[in-house]
Every structure is written in structure tokens, then in C-alpha cells.
Design an enzyme around this catalytic site. Sequence first.
Site, PDB file in Angstrom:
ATOM      1  CG  ASN A 148      53.257  -3.586 -10.714  1.00  0.00           C
ATOM      2  OD1 ASN A 148      53.097  -4.225 -11.748  1.00  0.00           O
ATOM      3  ND2 ASN A 148      53.222  -2.270 -10.694  1.00  0.00           N
ATOM      4  CB  CYS A 278      53.726   2.035 -13.325  1.00  0.00           C
ATOM      5  SG  CYS A 278      52.004   1.744 -13.728  1.00  0.00           S
TER       6      CYS A 278
HETATM    7  P1  NAD Z   1      61.008  -5.665 -15.563  1.00  0.00           P
HETATM    8  O1  NAD Z   1      61.261  -4.717 -16.664  1.00  0.00           O
HETATM    9  O2  NAD Z   1      62.159  -6.162 -14.775  1.00  0.00           O
HETATM   10  O3  NAD Z   1      60.251  -6.982 -16.089  1.00  0.00           O
HETATM   11  C1  NAD Z   1      59.020  -6.932 -16.780  1.00  0.00           C
HETATM   12  C2  NAD Z   1      58.865  -8.160 -17.653  1.00  0.00           C
HETATM   13  O4  NAD Z   1      59.864  -8.131 -18.684  1.00  0.00           O
HETATM   14  C3  NAD Z   1      59.050  -9.491 -16.940  1.00  0.00           C
HETATM   15  O5  NAD Z   1      58.099 -10.411 -17.441  1.00  0.00           O
HETATM   16  C4  NAD Z   1      60.450  -9.917 -17.358  1.00  0.00           C
HETATM   17  O6  NAD Z   1      60.663 -11.317 -17.322  1.00  0.00           O
HETATM   18  C5  NAD Z   1      60.524  -9.395 -18.781  1.00  0.00           C
HETATM   19  N1  NAD Z   1      61.871  -9.148 -19.316  1.00  0.00           N
HETATM   20  C6  NAD Z   1      63.017  -8.913 -18.634  1.00  0.00           C
HETATM   21  N2  NAD Z   1      64.047  -8.704 -19.492  1.00  0.00           N
HETATM   22  C7  NAD Z   1      63.530  -8.776 -20.738  1.00  0.00           C
HETATM   23  C8  NAD Z   1      64.071  -8.609 -22.058  1.00  0.00           C
HETATM   24  N3  NAD Z   1      65.349  -8.323 -22.263  1.00  0.00           N
HETATM   25  N4  NAD Z   1      63.236  -8.738 -23.117  1.00  0.00           N
HETATM   26  C9  NAD Z   1      61.916  -8.981 -22.935  1.00  0.00           C
HETATM   27  N5  NAD Z   1      61.348  -9.163 -21.712  1.00  0.00           N
HETATM   28  C10 NAD Z   1      62.145  -9.061 -20.626  1.00  0.00           C
HETATM   29  O7  NAD Z   1      59.936  -4.919 -14.631  1.00  0.00           O
HETATM   30  P2  NAD Z   1      59.360  -5.384 -13.219  1.00  0.00           P
HETATM   31  O8  NAD Z   1      60.448  -5.223 -12.207  1.00  0.00           O
HETATM   32  O9  NAD Z   1      58.660  -6.699 -13.360  1.00  0.00           O
HETATM   33  O10 NAD Z   1      58.231  -4.280 -12.963  1.00  0.00           O
HETATM   34  C11 NAD Z   1      58.463  -3.084 -12.293  1.00  0.00           C
HETATM   35  C12 NAD Z   1      58.586  -1.920 -13.261  1.00  0.00           C
HETATM   36  O11 NAD Z   1      57.455  -1.899 -14.136  1.00  0.00           O
HETATM   37  C13 NAD Z   1      58.571  -0.563 -12.559  1.00  0.00           C
HETATM   38  O12 NAD Z   1      59.547   0.290 -13.103  1.00  0.00           O
HETATM   39  C14 NAD Z   1      57.180  -0.012 -12.865  1.00  0.00           C
HETATM   40  O13 NAD Z   1      57.114   1.385 -12.827  1.00  0.00           O
HETATM   41  C15 NAD Z   1      56.899  -0.597 -14.204  1.00  0.00           C
HETATM   42  N6  NAD Z   1      55.453  -0.723 -14.425  1.00  0.00           N
HETATM   43  C16 NAD Z   1      54.865   0.062 -15.387  1.00  0.00           C
HETATM   44  C17 NAD Z   1      53.494  -0.001 -15.583  1.00  0.00           C
HETATM   45  C18 NAD Z   1      52.811   0.851 -16.628  1.00  0.00           C
HETATM   46  O14 NAD Z   1      51.702   0.535 -17.003  1.00  0.00           O
HETATM   47  N7  NAD Z   1      53.407   1.910 -17.131  1.00  0.00           N
HETATM   48  C19 NAD Z   1      52.715  -0.876 -14.827  1.00  0.00           C
HETATM   49  C20 NAD Z   1      53.351  -1.662 -13.865  1.00  0.00           C
HETATM   50  C21 NAD Z   1      54.729  -1.580 -13.694  1.00  0.00           C
END
Ligand code: NAD
Length: 475
Positions: A148, A278
Site C-alpha cells: 500500500n 493500516c
Molecule cells: P501481506 O501480509 O500479504 O504481505 C506483506 C509482505 O509479506 C509482502 O512482501 C509479502 O510478500 C510478504 N510475505 C507473505 N508471506 C510471507 C511469509 N510467510 N513470510 C515472510 N514474508 C511473507 O500484506 P499486504 O496484503 O501486502 O498488506 C496489507 C496488510 O498490511 C493490511 O492488513 C494492512 O493493514 C497491513 N499494513 C500494516 C501497516 C502498519 O504499519 N501497521 C502498514 C501498511 C499495511
Amino acid sequence: MSPSKVSTIEFDKFYNIINGQQRGSNEIHHGVNPATGQELWDVPIASDKDLNDAVEGSKKAFPAWRDTPLEKRKELLLKFADLCQGHSEELTKLLCAETGKPKKFAGIEVGGLAGSLKIPTETFEDDEKKIYTEYTPLGVCGGIIPWNFPLILSVGKVAPAILTGNCIIVKPSPFTPYTGLKMVELAQEIFPPGVVQAVGGNNELGALLTTHPDIAKISFTGSIATGKKVMEASAKTLKRVTLELGGNDASIVLPDVDIKKVAPEVVMGAFQNSGQVCVATKRIYIHDSIYKDFLQEMVNFTKSIKVGNPDDGDNLLGPIQNSMQYEKVKGFFADSKAKGYKFAAGEPDIASSKGFFIQPTIIDNPPSDSRIIAEEPFGPIVPTQPWSDLEEVISRANDTNTGLGACVWGSDVEKAMKVARRLEAGSVFVNSWEKPTPQAIFGGHKESGIGGEWGTTGLLAFCNAHVIHVYKDKN
Ligand code: NAD
């Protein structure tokens, strides 16, 4: 220490950045422009060997970087921020292409690249001893990034990691790999090889980082479900983890607000970046004495919001970033429709949309156990509910397994702050929608995360405490 240089920076070719060098791969994938549905440029998927080489590169670079004085590290970071500013046009273009967000908001993300802080040290002294509490870097860190805010969330990990003397390997989201890889490529102009590296790839590569024995810390931003997997995998080597996860932010509107002024702001909190934040506002609680009028002002503003391509300067919102998320968000619209909830700002004609566009809407007073209240849609749809008893609405706001952000709106700031202190969330905003900043730690309560990033506490999360107890009169 001689800074490395990659050969040339081209903004339409993308590489892993390992040991100061651009490195391609036999395996490639590509992002999709969410405004047009067109495939974007090829991006390499890093192999096990690429990751191992990156870790070796960081291990080699670490001792000299750790011993580089803090002032020098700061100076280089500021130079790096300048270098990125010099390429802000190209980075903004890339960010628009990979996320679809309107140009003016992409520009804000690119503009937010700088931000440096002090690392504290503490001393304690009594007659017997002097104690020095110092903070030393952890070593090689991994940064795993969601789609995002691909650029600012990458920089938000790189800057504190290297300021505190660590080396870091960034893994961007496979949905938005372009700006993260390019930012790390630019960093090679400033930092020694191995200090900042990037490996492009999918979820499996993320998992490899979490199990790698020579990575000391994972700073992860993403979903709660993946965050739990990261923590579980990291436990095998007792890696430090910072988990920045999802939320279900409540916004409480007190009866004394200036309705005309505040209602559009509350809408912005919900629909910023098309709700794909988020800390977007995800539940809105309005005092019942003003519920009707406040909701009407929210609807008026929501109906005026233009959704479309990044390049059209009038657009406030872009598309949903990817087809998977688009389908997920459509599920919330379909569920609300099937249950007969009231679409206060109208029901958008999603079927006719080209690209992943959705006109935002508001669901008027669905039940508290509805999906739209209980879950994080991560899209432009938000529920409102009335309230009359302050204690009751505080417990409604806190009735969730998440606790990332929250907002309280009221003319009596003291009273609003009292409510803010009762909300179980890492960051509570009084008379503003959610705007995290590097000047304060940003992290979640409950399942919204572990630890936090930014602020002095965020810097310390990239450090080991190292305490030296010196006894007097013993030599
Ligand atoms: P996601 O968890 O699907 O993916 C995030 C990252 O993790 C990607 O780079 C992905 O390739 C990697 N990943 C996936 N599986 C993994 C594993 N098993 N081990 C290690 N890495 C892995 O999240 P998304 O869909 O990209 O992002 C959206 C989510 O992120 C929403 O729930 C949002 O609320 C959250 N978010 C949180 C913040 C915060 O600062 N708290 C900021 C932005 C987004």
C-alpha cells in the site's frame, strides 16, 4: 570506506541489489498497473543464492558500518534523502504506475523520504559504580514490505536500521516491487556495498528471510495473518521482530464538533489511499444528537470525491491496488447489500468499472456484529453508528482484537484527550485523521503488532542494549 556505484540508474529496468551491484535473475515476475490492468516491467525473483549472497554482503559490510560514527551515518542519510529528492519525478511516476495512487499523493510519499533522530544513551551513578546504558546495532536486518505504501514503508525501515549502524536487506511486495528496488539502487550511490540491499520476490522469499540464520531481525509490515507466520518462523532463530500489522480503527465524534468542518476530515480518514491504509478509519461512531446532520455532511463530501487515474489532478482517490484486494473489497460491498444495510452515499456500480476503481461509500448503522464493522475491508467502504453513552461507545471502540490507531473529535480538547487515553490503540489522534509521523513511535496494541517503528523507541528496536557497569575504587 569507498561508496559503491551501480553502473547507471534507469527507471524502466529493475534489479536485485546485492553487494552494490545490479543483479538480474532467470526467474521474473511483474506488477500490474491497477488503473489500466496492464502488465508493468519485468522484475527479478531472487533465488536462495541471491539471498545468501546478500546476507554475506551485509555481514562483510557490518563491522565497518557499525563503527562509522553516528554523525557520518546521519550525514550520508541526509545526502541520500537529497539524492532521492533529485529523482522525485521519476520515483513519483513509478509509484503512480505500481499503486495507481493520484500523482499529488504519490508526490507526498516521495517527499517524505527524510527523517533522522538521535540514539539515546543513559548513565546512572552512585558512590559505588557508574552504569552506562548504550545501544549497539543488531547486525543484518531484513525489511519485508506490503503493497500500500511501497516506498515510504521501505524507507521507514532502511533509515532507522542504517542510522543505528545495521545493514538491511529489503524485500518489496510482489505487487509493488518497483519503487522499493529503485530506492535501494539509488542508495548504492551513497552507502558502501552491503549496507542497503534489495531482493525482489514473492512470499516464499519473504519466508526465507525469516528463517535465515544470519539475519538478526525482521521488520515486517503487512497483514496480521502473515505477521503471525513471520513471528513463528523467526522464533526458530530467536530473531528480533517488529510487526506492524492491520487494524480496525475507531473514530469517535463527540457532540460538540463543528459538523461542517469535521465531517469531511473524518471521511478523509476513512478513504485516504482508497481506504488501503493500516491506520485508515474503519468504524465511525457519531453522537446521536448530531448523527443525522453529521452523516449528511459526510455523504455530501463523499459524493464529491473523484476517483480515477493518477494523472488527472482532480482525482482524490485511485484504484484498489491489485485484483486480489479488489475482489476482497467487493465482498464487503456484496455482503452489505445482501444483508440489506443502507448505502448512505449510494451504491457504486462496480461492475462497469475499468481498472480496479471503486467509488467510496458509507454504510449507515449496520449491526455491531456485521462483517463491515468486525473486519478490516482495506478499501473505500466505511460504517457509521450512533452513540449516546460515552462509556458504552468507548467499550464498543475497544471491542476488537486489533489496536493500531483511533481518532477522537471534539471542540473541548481536554475532554477529547480523556477519551483518547481510554482507547486501546498504539496511536490516537485528537482532531485529526490518522497521520503517523517518524517523530513518534508507531506500533499496534493487541494483534495489530509487536513493538513499533519510528521515534526514539523505534530506533532502539534496531539495537541491542549494551550495559557497562564500572565499579569504582577496585583497581
Ligand atoms: P501481506 O501480509 O500479504 O504481505 C506483506 C509482505 O509479506 C509482502 O512482501 C509479502 O510478500 C510478504 N510475505 C507473505 N508471506 C510471507 C511469509 N510467510 N513470510 C515472510 N514474508 C511473507 O500484506 P499486504 O496484503 O501486502 O498488506 C496489507 C496488510 O498490511 C493490511 O492488513 C494492512 O493493514 C497491513 N499494513 C500494516 C501497516 C502498519 O504499519 N501497521 C502498514 C501498511 C499495511
